[in-house]
Every structure is written in structure tokens, then in C-alpha cells.
Design an enzyme around this catalytic site. Structure first.
Site, PDB file in Angstrom:
ATOM      1  N   SER A   1       9.345  49.345  -7.186  1.00 28.13           N
ATOM      2  CA  SER A   1       9.558  49.886  -8.527  1.00 28.13           C
ATOM      3  C   SER A   1      10.889  49.385  -9.061  1.00 28.13           C
ATOM      4  O   SER A   1      11.834  49.170  -8.294  1.00 28.13           O
ATOM      5  CB  SER A   1       9.566  51.420  -8.482  1.00 28.13           C
ATOM      6  OG  SER A   1       9.897  51.943  -9.749  1.00 28.13           O
TER       7      SER A   1
ATOM      8  N   GLN B   1      14.745  53.355 -11.464  1.00 30.34           N
ATOM      9  CA  GLN B   1      15.707  53.980 -10.549  1.00 30.34           C
ATOM     10  C   GLN B   1      15.460  55.480 -10.383  1.00 30.34           C
ATOM     11  O   GLN B   1      15.748  56.045  -9.326  1.00 30.34           O
ATOM     12  CB  GLN B   1      17.135  53.727 -11.044  1.00 30.34           C
ATOM     13  CG  GLN B   1      17.608  52.301 -10.813  1.00 30.34           C
ATOM     14  CD  GLN B   1      17.495  51.880  -9.350  1.00 30.34           C
ATOM     15  OE1 GLN B   1      17.997  52.552  -8.461  1.00 30.34           O
ATOM     16  NE2 GLN B   1      16.805  50.770  -9.108  1.00 30.34           N
ATOM     17  N   GLY B   2      14.895  56.132 -11.404  1.00 29.02           N
ATOM     18  CA  GLY B   2      14.569  57.543 -11.264  1.00 29.02           C
ATOM     19  C   GLY B   2      13.512  57.756 -10.194  1.00 29.02           C
ATOM     20  O   GLY B   2      13.617  58.677  -9.368  1.00 29.02           O
TER      21      GLY B   2
ATOM     22  N   ASP C   1       1.300  54.639  -7.980  1.00 29.62           N
ATOM     23  CA  ASP C   1       0.715  54.471  -9.296  1.00 29.62           C
ATOM     24  C   ASP C   1       0.146  55.829  -9.670  1.00 29.62           C
ATOM     25  O   ASP C   1      -0.585  56.438  -8.882  1.00 29.62           O
ATOM     26  CB  ASP C   1      -0.392  53.408  -9.294  1.00 29.62           C
ATOM     27  CG  ASP C   1      -0.739  52.978 -10.713  1.00 29.62           C
ATOM     28  OD1 ASP C   1       0.140  52.388 -11.374  1.00 29.62           O
ATOM     29  OD2 ASP C   1      -1.866  53.231 -11.159  1.00 29.62           O
TER      30      ASP C   1
ATOM     31  N   GLY D   1       6.919  62.267 -19.379  1.00 28.68           N
ATOM     32  CA  GLY D   1       5.533  61.868 -19.556  1.00 28.68           C
ATOM     33  C   GLY D   1       4.707  62.962 -20.213  1.00 28.68           C
ATOM     34  O   GLY D   1       5.093  63.536 -21.245  1.00 28.68           O
TER      35      GLY D   1
ATOM     36  N   ARG E   1       2.458  63.886  -6.694  1.00 28.21           N
ATOM     37  CA  ARG E   1       3.230  62.974  -5.845  1.00 28.21           C
ATOM     38  C   ARG E   1       3.567  63.622  -4.504  1.00 28.21           C
ATOM     39  O   ARG E   1       3.510  62.986  -3.460  1.00 28.21           O
ATOM     40  CB  ARG E   1       4.500  62.531  -6.578  1.00 28.21           C
ATOM     41  CG  ARG E   1       5.305  61.481  -5.809  1.00 28.21           C
ATOM     42  CD  ARG E   1       6.346  60.795  -6.678  1.00 28.21           C
ATOM     43  NE  ARG E   1       5.711  59.915  -7.651  1.00 28.21           N
ATOM     44  CZ  ARG E   1       5.748  60.103  -8.971  1.00 28.21           C
ATOM     45  NH1 ARG E   1       6.385  61.136  -9.470  1.00 28.21           N
ATOM     46  NH2 ARG E   1       5.139  59.266  -9.779  1.00 28.21           N
TER      47      ARG E   1
END
EC number: 3.6.1.66
Length: 207
Positions: free
Chosen positions: A16, A19-20, A77, A164, A192
Site C-alpha cells: 500500500s 500511510q494510514g 482490498d 469512506g 478488517r
């Protein structure tokens, strides 16, 4: 059931440039003797994500990073899937936000489509957040896991702690949206976290 391949080593490439996301993965891997390093920090290119599932796209990213770096790589993803919209926006969740990543626009688009198909009460507005995680080795071996959390689409958006589609998602059993939750509370039940629990149980030994 085949045995899962175990992670070995002390460094892991996170496929990725966000950075978050790297920080979140670092927190989730705390206690397992692993130091995540992002693909962005190593200057690795971002591959084209042209898979048709979350797992397919996670595998594309993880394999590209593993083969380019010669190290084990981890990618995720994830997206928002609304049942009344046949699973949309799904793997295209980020694209619905447009080039400016305007998730206000994306949430409005979800609501407009729900209203257009007559999904106005809670029972018709079920949705899930889905996260696919892939651990990939340079030899092409992959271990993939998918986590999800179910809930309902609410309108108008509520809360400012998430990102989001979090402001329009209320998980089952909760009175608040993801964006109204304390981050630690959200992480405890998130898609997640679900995928990470599966990954850790299968491929990592706690140090």
C-alpha cells in the site's frame, strides 16, 4: 484441509502507498515480532487492480509487491456492498468517490440508487463492509482471507470519526454508525479485524 504456510522473518511489505493503512496494519500486527514497511516507502510501483473480486485484487497487489521486493508482502482490498444494489459499489467503492475521492458524493450516489429502487425501510437497506487480506511470497504462494461485518445503510450520514462510507453504515446490534464510534470500538468489530483474526490464526505465531 491443507495446512497454511507460516510467515517467517521480521519484516513484511505492506502493499500500500497509504500511510494510514500501514499504521493500522502495524497496530494490528503488534506482538507478532513483525515490522511492516510500505510499498510506498520502497518506491514499488502500484499494479493495475483488474480483478473481479476483493480477493483477486488483494492477490494482485500482494504478489506484485512480493515479486518486486523479494520479500513476503501483505495487501488488503476492501469495500462497501449494498444488497439492494446487487453488491454495488463493491470492488468499485473507491471509484464511486471519483478522482477527488469525494465520499460525500459516493454516499449520495448510494442513497439515490436505493431510493430509485424503492429501498426505503431498514429491512431493504442491508449492507456489508468486506475486507480481503492476502499474504504473498516471492515464489507466488498466497494465503487469502475475507472478513465482513453486516449492517444497514442509514441516511443522512452521521458522525465524523470514520472515513469512506462509515457515516452511512450502522452495524447490526449497534445504535451508531462506524463514523460515530470510537476507533478502538470500530476496530474490534470491523471487517478488517475479522480478516486479520483469520490471517493471524492461520499464518502467524505470537511472539
Amino acid at each position: 484441509m491443507s495446512e497454511h504456510r507460516q510467515f517467517s522473518g521480521t519484516q513484511l511489505i505492506v502493499a500500500s502507498h497509504n500511510q494510514g493503512k500501514v499504521r493500522e496494519i502495524r497496530d494490528l500486527l503488534e506482538g507478532y515480532g513483525v515490522e511492516p514497511v510500505s510499498a510506498g516507502e520502497l518506491g514499488l510501483p502500484e499494479p493495475v487492480e483488474d480483478g473481479d473480486t476483493f480477493i483477486a485484487n488483494a492477490e494482485i497487489k500482494a504478489l506484485a509487491a512480493a515479486k518486486a521486493s523479494g520479500m513476503i508482502a501483505l495487501s488488503d482490498d476492501s469495500g462497501f456492498a449494498v444488497d439492494a444494489l446487487n453488491g454495488d459499489p463493491g470492488i468499485y467503492s473507491a471509484r464511486w468517490a471519483g478522482p477527488e475521492k469525494d465520499f460525500g458524493l459516493a454516499m449520495r450516489a448510494v442513497e439515490d440508487k436505493l431510493e430509485a429502487c424503492g429501498a426505503v425501510d431498514e429491512v431493504q437497506r442491508t449492507a456489508s463492509f468486506i475486507c480481503a487480506l492476502t499474504l504473498a511470497w516471492p515464489d507466488g504462494h498466497v494465503e487469502s482471507f475475507e472478513g465482513r461485518v453486516k449492517g444497514h445503510v442509514v441516511w443522512p450520514p452521521r458522525g465524523d470519526k470514520g472515513f469512506g462510507y462509515d457515516p452511512v453504515f450502522r452495524p447490526i446490534g449497534q445504535d451508531v454508525t462506524f463514523a460515530e464510534m470510537d476507533p478502538a470500538e470500530k476496530h474490534a468489530i470491523s471487517h478488517r479485524a475479522d480478516a486479520f483474526r483469520q490471517l493471524i490464526d492461520a499464518c502467524f505465531k505470537q511472539s
